[in-house]
Design an enzyme around this catalytic site. Structure first.
Site, PDB file in Angstrom:
ATOM      1  N   ASP A  67      61.715   8.519  75.015  1.00 50.22           N
ATOM      2  CA  ASP A  67      62.782   8.942  75.923  1.00 50.22           C
ATOM      3  C   ASP A  67      62.322   8.977  77.378  1.00 50.22           C
ATOM      4  OD1 ASP A  67      61.051  11.066  75.460  1.00 50.22           O
ATOM      5  OD2 ASP A  67      62.507  12.225  74.334  1.00 50.22           O
ATOM      6  N   ASP A 136      64.861  23.840  70.104  1.00 49.92           N
ATOM      7  CA  ASP A 136      66.199  23.777  69.480  1.00 49.92           C
ATOM      8  C   ASP A 136      66.225  22.770  68.326  1.00 49.92           C
ATOM      9  OD1 ASP A 136      66.191  21.313  70.721  1.00 49.92           O
ATOM     10  OD2 ASP A 136      67.876  21.717  72.064  1.00 49.92           O
ATOM     11  N   HIS A 138      65.160  19.612  68.318  1.00 46.68           N
ATOM     12  CA  HIS A 138      65.348  18.181  68.603  1.00 46.68           C
ATOM     13  C   HIS A 138      64.090  17.374  68.348  1.00 46.68           C
ATOM     14  CE1 HIS A 138      64.281  19.001  73.135  1.00 46.68           C
ATOM     15  NE2 HIS A 138      63.216  18.544  72.527  1.00 46.68           N
ATOM     16  N   GLU A 143      69.611  16.269  70.664  1.00 48.04           N
ATOM     17  CA  GLU A 143      69.932  17.691  70.693  1.00 48.04           C
ATOM     18  C   GLU A 143      70.809  18.072  69.499  1.00 48.04           C
ATOM     19  OE1 GLU A 143      68.033  19.118  72.523  1.00 48.04           O
ATOM     20  OE2 GLU A 143      68.381  18.983  74.672  1.00 48.04           O
TER      21      GLU A 143
HETATM   22  C1  F6R Z   1      59.265  14.082  74.446  1.00 49.97           C
HETATM   23  C2  F6R Z   1      60.233  14.398  73.414  1.00 49.97           C
HETATM   24  C3  F6R Z   1      60.603  15.792  73.083  1.00 49.97           C
HETATM   25  C4  F6R Z   1      59.409  16.732  72.959  1.00 49.97           C
HETATM   26  C5  F6R Z   1      59.870  18.141  72.627  1.00 49.97           C
HETATM   27  C6  F6R Z   1      58.711  19.115  72.563  1.00 49.97           C
HETATM   28  O1  F6R Z   1      59.083  12.689  74.586  1.00 49.97           O
HETATM   29  O2  F6R Z   1      60.749  13.500  72.854  1.00 49.97           O
HETATM   30  O3  F6R Z   1      61.327  15.799  71.881  1.00 49.97           O
HETATM   31  O4  F6R Z   1      58.556  16.253  71.956  1.00 49.97           O
HETATM   32  O5  F6R Z   1      60.786  18.578  73.587  1.00 49.97           O
HETATM   33  O6  F6R Z   1      58.173  19.271  73.832  1.00 49.97           O
HETATM   34  P1  F6R Z   1      56.810  20.061  74.042  1.00 49.97           P
HETATM   35  O7  F6R Z   1      55.741  19.246  73.369  1.00 49.97           O
HETATM   36  O8  F6R Z   1      56.626  20.112  75.528  1.00 49.97           O
HETATM   37  O9  F6R Z   1      56.984  21.388  73.403  1.00 49.97           O
END
Ligand code: F6R
Length: 264
Positions: A67, A136, A138, A143
């Site tokens: 992403d 959450d 994801h 989301e």
């Molecule tokens: C990032 C992504 C997100 C993160 C998730 C956890 O490329 O796709 O899904 O993996 O938001 O983020 P952290 O590791 O910062 O807790």
């Protein structure tokens, strides 16, 4: 799903890096799906170390990131392209033209997303997709409420994600409201998924994703439908798992099982 619990973030990172490195050694022209955020940073550090000290070679590897924030240029210091350059690409011998991150400045987002999907297909598909998990639930920026069949597209971030990610920006107001993200369906087509999580903040959502029902309210739970997922998590993130002892038992028995299979 194989669930591996390591004692802390450092051990989680090293264990995860071994899965990536083994694939790169076995299939030098493999296709890696990569994630950003705080969770995989230690794994990338370990891969850089393996490149420097053990000659782990990325020259034929192709990468696709999950992403990118919509509206951020690749050289913006909070863009995911910038993150990947800083944390991995600039320190290994991957060819720049073989690295792909969605373009946060794409004029025609739908067209860009279709092309991103096509590029993944044309590369032969993702061999190993690294994933973090949002608080959450994801994966990528899918989301709650995202279709479990979704493809690469623009997505509106939840308030929770905006708050979580505000730690990387000067203020919450600077966090982009939209992202371009692979879909859950795109992720499920990867041949293997490697889900990472660390810290007590992830304990609830990890329990929901691994042991709860499959639901688009926790898009990581869709991984239960995938035939080859390895979750590497630390003790804190594993805190609320009910079947933890069994996961450990399976790991303990692996050697014995492999010995029996060898004999057969
Ligand atoms: C990032 C992504 C997100 C993160 C998730 C956890 O490329 O796709 O899904 O993996 O938001 O983020 P952290 O590791 O910062 O807790």
């Amino acid at each position: 799903m194989r669930v591996i619990v390591e004692c802390d973030n450092g051990a989680m990172s090293k264990r995860a890096a071994v899965f990536v490195a083994n694939l790169v050694r076995r299939k030098p022209d493999c296709v890696l799906g990569l994630a950003t955020g705080g969770t995989p940073v230690g794994m990338y550090q370990e891969l850089v170390r393996m490149h420097n000290e053990e000659g782990l070679c990325f020259s034929e590897v192709t990468t696709f990131n999950l992403d990118e924030y919509y509206g951020l240029a690749p050289d913006h210091k909070e863009s995911y392209r910038y993150f990947m350059q800083q944390n991995l690409f600039d320190h290994i011998n991957v060819k720049p033209e073989k690295t792909h991150v969605p373009d946060g400045l794409a004029d025609d987002v739908d067209d860009h997303c279709e092309k991103y999907e096509r590029m993944i297909d044309e590369s032969g598909g993702i061999d190993l997709q690294v994933l973090g998990i949002g608080s959450d639930g994801h994966i990528a920026f899918n989301e709650p409420g995202s279709s479990l069949g979704s493809r690469t597209r623009a997505k509106t971030l939840t308030q929770e994600t905006i708050q979580d990610n505000a730690r990387f920006f000067e203020s919450q107001g600077e966090v982009p409201r939209f992202a371009i993200t692979m879909g859950v369906g795109t992720i499920l087509e990867s041949r293997r998924c490697l889900l990472l999580a660390n810290g007590i903040k992830k304990a609830k959502v990890i329990a929901e994703a691994i042991e709860g029902s499959v639901t688009m309210q926790v898009t990581a739970s869709a991984l239960q439908m995938h035939k080859d997922v390895i979750a590497v998590i630390d003790e804190d993130a594993a805190f609320l798992l009910e079947r933890r002892d069994y996961y450990q038992h399976v790991e303990d028995m692996t050697e014995e099982w492999e010995r029996m299979c060898d004999k057969g």
